[in-house]
Structure formats: C-alpha cells, structure tokens
Design an enzyme around this catalytic site. Structure first.
Site, PDB file in Angstrom:
ATOM      1  N   ASP A  87      -0.701   4.300   0.860  1.00  0.00           N
ATOM      2  CA  ASP A  87      -1.530   5.326   1.500  1.00  0.00           C
ATOM      3  C   ASP A  87      -0.982   5.831   2.835  1.00  0.00           C
ATOM      4  O   ASP A  87      -1.577   6.710   3.461  1.00  0.00           O
ATOM      5  CB  ASP A  87      -2.969   4.791   1.693  1.00  0.00           C
ATOM      6  CG  ASP A  87      -2.998   3.445   2.434  1.00  0.00           C
ATOM      7  OD1 ASP A  87      -2.106   3.194   3.276  1.00  0.00           O
ATOM      8  OD2 ASP A  87      -3.915   2.645   2.175  1.00  0.00           O
ATOM      9  N   ASN A  90       0.817  -1.209   0.000  1.00  0.00           N
ATOM     10  CA  ASN A  90       0.000   0.000   0.000  1.00  0.00           C
ATOM     11  C   ASN A  90       0.851   1.260   0.000  1.00  0.00           C
ATOM     12  O   ASN A  90       1.973   1.288   0.503  1.00  0.00           O
ATOM     13  CB  ASN A  90      -0.957  -0.005   1.186  1.00  0.00           C
ATOM     14  CG  ASN A  90      -1.999  -1.092   1.041  1.00  0.00           C
ATOM     15  OD1 ASN A  90      -2.114  -1.679  -0.026  1.00  0.00           O
ATOM     16  ND2 ASN A  90      -2.738  -1.368   2.092  1.00  0.00           N
TER      17      ASN A  90
END
Ligand code: CNA
Length: 405
Positions: A226, A224
């Site tokens: 984020d 990820n």
C-alpha cells in the site's frame, strides 16, 4: 560463526540468483514440504506450512543433548558408597535417563534467559539495558487495517472472505499471475480499493519511522503493497517491499496482442495506471499493447532482487527483531524470522499468536519450552496499541505523538 553464516556456508550460497531457491530448499526446510507442485522462485502461499517434518528429529537431538548434560556425578563419600551400592546403582541409572525440560533448564541456568519472560515490558527492558543498534522490523497487512485497508485473512473483514463478487475459481486466483494474464479485471477492481492516495499511515508506521529517526532501524521488511511506509517518511534505502508495491507498474505483454507478446517491460507510474483503472478500464502498454501490471509480486513471481541482495547481511547484523501485523503465512517471508542468531530477542505484535512451530530452531517460542534461549516476546492486541506501548516504555512517547500528528 553465526548460525546463518554457518547455514549459508554449508549450502555454498555464493550467487544471488541461487539464494531464493537455496533458502527455500535448505535454510527453511518447511518450504520443501509446501512446494510439491511448483519448484520455481515463487511467492508461495502456505497455509499448511506450520507442520514441520524436522520436529521429530530435532526434538530427539535436543533430548539426547540434554540427557548428556544432566548426568548426575557419583557421590564422593566411600562409606555411603559401600552401604548403598545397590540402591545407588539403581538411582544412578535412573538419573542417567532423566531428561530435564527446556523450562527447567532455564530455571537452573539464568544465561539461557535472554529476556525474563514473554512480555513487552521484558523485551523493552532488554533494549534499554543493551546497546541495540540494528533493529529489523517485519510487517504485514495488520499494520494498515486501522488506516482502512482490509488484510487478507481476518475472518469477515479480510479480503479472502469478500471475493464472491469476482467469481474467482479460488480466492488466491486474484493474485495469481497466470490468472491475471487471462482475466485482469478482478485484480484491477480490487486494486481500486487498495490504491495509494486515499490512506494515511498509522501510528505503527510512524513508530517504525521513529526507529529510523533514532538511527536504530537497520531495515524494514514489509509484505505490504500500500506504500504507507513511503508516505510515513521511512527512507527508501531502509525499506524492502518484499511483495512489491503499487508505486510503479510495467508492461508484461499479452493483453490486446495475444499470448505471443512477452511484453516490453516499459515502466509506468502509479498515477498513469490509477487514472485508467479508476475509469474501470484495463491499462495497456503505449509501446507494444501488452498488459500493464502494478509491480506487486503475485503468486508465481520472483520476489524483488533487493530482498535477496540484503537478506543475508541484514539478518547477520540484526540485534533485535520486531514482527508486526502478519499471519506469517506466506513463504519465504514467514521463515526469515529464523535467520537471526538464536540469542537475538524477537517480539511479535499481533491480534493473535502466529508463527509458533514448537521446534528448537524454527518459529517463535513464547513459552521458552522449545528453543535453547528464551528470547521471544508477544504483545496480543492491535499493532497500534503495541507500538504506542513500546514507544512509551522506551521513553519515545512524545516523539511518536509529534510524528503521528
Ligand atoms: P494476513 O494473512 O491477512 O494477516 C494479517 C495478520 O494481521 C493476521 O494475523 C491478523 O490477526 C493481524 N491483524 C489484522 N489487523 C490487525 C490489527 N489492527 N492489529 C494487530 N494485528 C492485526 O496478511 P499478511 O500480511 O500476513 O499476508 C501477507 C500478504 C497480505 C502479502 O502478500 C500482502 O501483499 C497482502 N496484503 C497487503 C495489504 C496491504 O498492503 N495493506 C492488504 C491486504 C493484503
């Protein structure tokens, strides 16, 4: 010597520089298949990786091995031998060629069952009965969907089903480095919807943080971008952002100044870049005018050095692997589940079953049909439900509640 040590020794991998290529070529044979066009150190999206050219060869070896191990020994009763010689010979040759299945073998020999069955309960029972100290967690976009960030491949809600507005030549172009240099707008527009600042970590992130607090987390390998792992408080030294993140950005050249400019690599903060892209503008380097790109690994770019620096030692040490919220579709990340020892239990928490290659050495084997040791568990459901259930079974429910709240 562990399997990974053996593999790496065989390959004579002694420099970090070579590790990426060597892993792709040899440790993960299925990668070769995918890499027909691009033979560089790249993040390689491989929707077709699941066919494995080694299947036939491997299964033959396994069957040969089982055949040898299940030979019926002659009966010691001499009279019976004389009376039933012919019949016995027929029987004997029949038994010689009998192959027993992996599952049958596991019924006969209990030590082949590292965990009782593929349930989360059995996986946790193993944790509670063994002195687990070095847990590796591998994650993907599925752990952030409950925070409001879409994943890539879930039909309808996933990013790949919602790219029409960008007029891309093909969906992956949005993360293609060459395409970005020519046309950064589509990625920068998308980046606005994923950019750190608006989202909160999920119970799944906090479950991993809890493992860190308990001193059990050896490393979190996340795909990820984020930064929710950082926000949840997982210490940076336990975190490997295998596909980079929005946390920093740097100058990659070209931009206003044309193709001749290779970039000056100047580093920029996520705040600097955010202000520009939220104004719908393109960030250019203050030093050389080149394009500034968030430090996310695009298709066609190397994975971060930290990934390769830690991979070998971590997976050698690992005594438990938990894989959460990923379709296991991106190489080389998806293949590193094979690097733990064949006796190390692994658990997948995901909406759907992924990573099953029906192979004695590669991928998950939830049914126990393909690999020597039965050690894989699967929780089918949301990442948050799976993590909360695991915390409960481990007796960590209250600790998790405190973190989440
Ligand atoms: P993917 O290919 O989109 O797969 C996601 C997987 O998670 C699928 O198997 C889904 O079924 C499953 N899933 C989705 N929601 C849930 C849920 N709530 N509970 C359980 N399972 C769920 O994404 P991958 O991570 O496998 O692919 C790797 C890409 C995605 C990386 O390069 C990332 O950078 C990229 N990505 C990251 C983000 C993010 O940082 N949040 C978002 C979108 C894409």
């Amino acid at each position: 010597m562990t399997e990974i040590e053996h593999k790496l020794n065989e390959l004579n991998i002694n420099s970090e520089e070579n590790l990426n290529n060597e892993i792709k070529k040899n440790v993960f044979p299925q990668i070769n298949k995918n890499e027909t066009e691009n033979n560089k150190n790249v993040l390689n999206d491989s929707d077709s990786k699941k066919e494995n050219s080694n299947d036939i060869k491997d299964n033959k070896n396994v069957n040969d091995k089982l055949k040898n191990e299940t030979t019926i020994t002659p009966n010691n009763n001499t009279n019976e031998k004389k009376e039933h010689k012919k019949g016995r010979e027929r029987k004997h040759s029949k038994h010689h060629s009998k192959k027993i299945s992996r599952l049958e073998k596991k019924k006969l020999y209990s030590h082949l069952n590292i965990i009782k069955d593929s349930s989360l309960e059995s996986f946790v029972e193993y944790i509670l009965q063994n002195n687990i100290k070095n847990v590796i967690v591998m994650t993907g976009a599925g752990i952030s969907t409950s925070a409001g960030i879409p994943d890539f491949r879930t039909p309808k809600s996933g990013l790949y089903d919602n790219l029409q507005q960008y007029n891309l030549p093909y969906p992956e172009a949005i993360f293609d480095i060459d395409y970005f240099r020519e046309n950064p707008k589509p990625f920068l527009t998308l980046a606005k919807s994923l950019y750190p600042g608006r989202f909160r970590p999920t119970p799944s992130h906090y479950f991993i943080k809890l493992l860190a607090d308990k001193g059990l987390l050896l490393r979190l390998y996340t795909q990820n971008i984020d930064t929710l792992e950082r926000i949840s408080g997982i210490p940076e030294d336990l975190l490997i952002e295998a596909h980079g993140s929005f946390n920093t950005a740097h100058c990659i050249g070209q931009g206003k100044t044309g193709k001749g400019n290779k970039g000056c690599n100047k580093v920029y903060t996520k705040e600097f870049v955010r202000d520009i892209i939220f104004n719908d503008e393109i960030p250019y380097c203050l030093e050389c005018g080149g394009l500034i790109k968030p430090d996310i690994v695009f298709f066609g770019e190397d994975l971060p050095i930290k990934f390769f620096e830690n991979l070998e030692n971590d997976f050698k040490k690992c005594d438990l692997l938990i894989v959460i919220g990923t379709s296991l579709n991106v190489q080389p990340f998806c293949s590193i589940i094979d690097l733990v020892s064949p006796k190390v239990p692994r658990c997948l928490i995901n909406l759907m079953e992924v990573g099953v290659l029906k192979n004695p050495h590669h991928g998950f084997d939830f049914t126990g049909e393909y690999q020597k040791f039965r050690r894989d568990a699967f929780f089918k459901g949301t990442c948050d439900d799976g993590c909360i259930k695991m915390a409960k079974l481990l007796g960590y429910e209250d600790d998790l509640k405190i973190l989440v709240n």
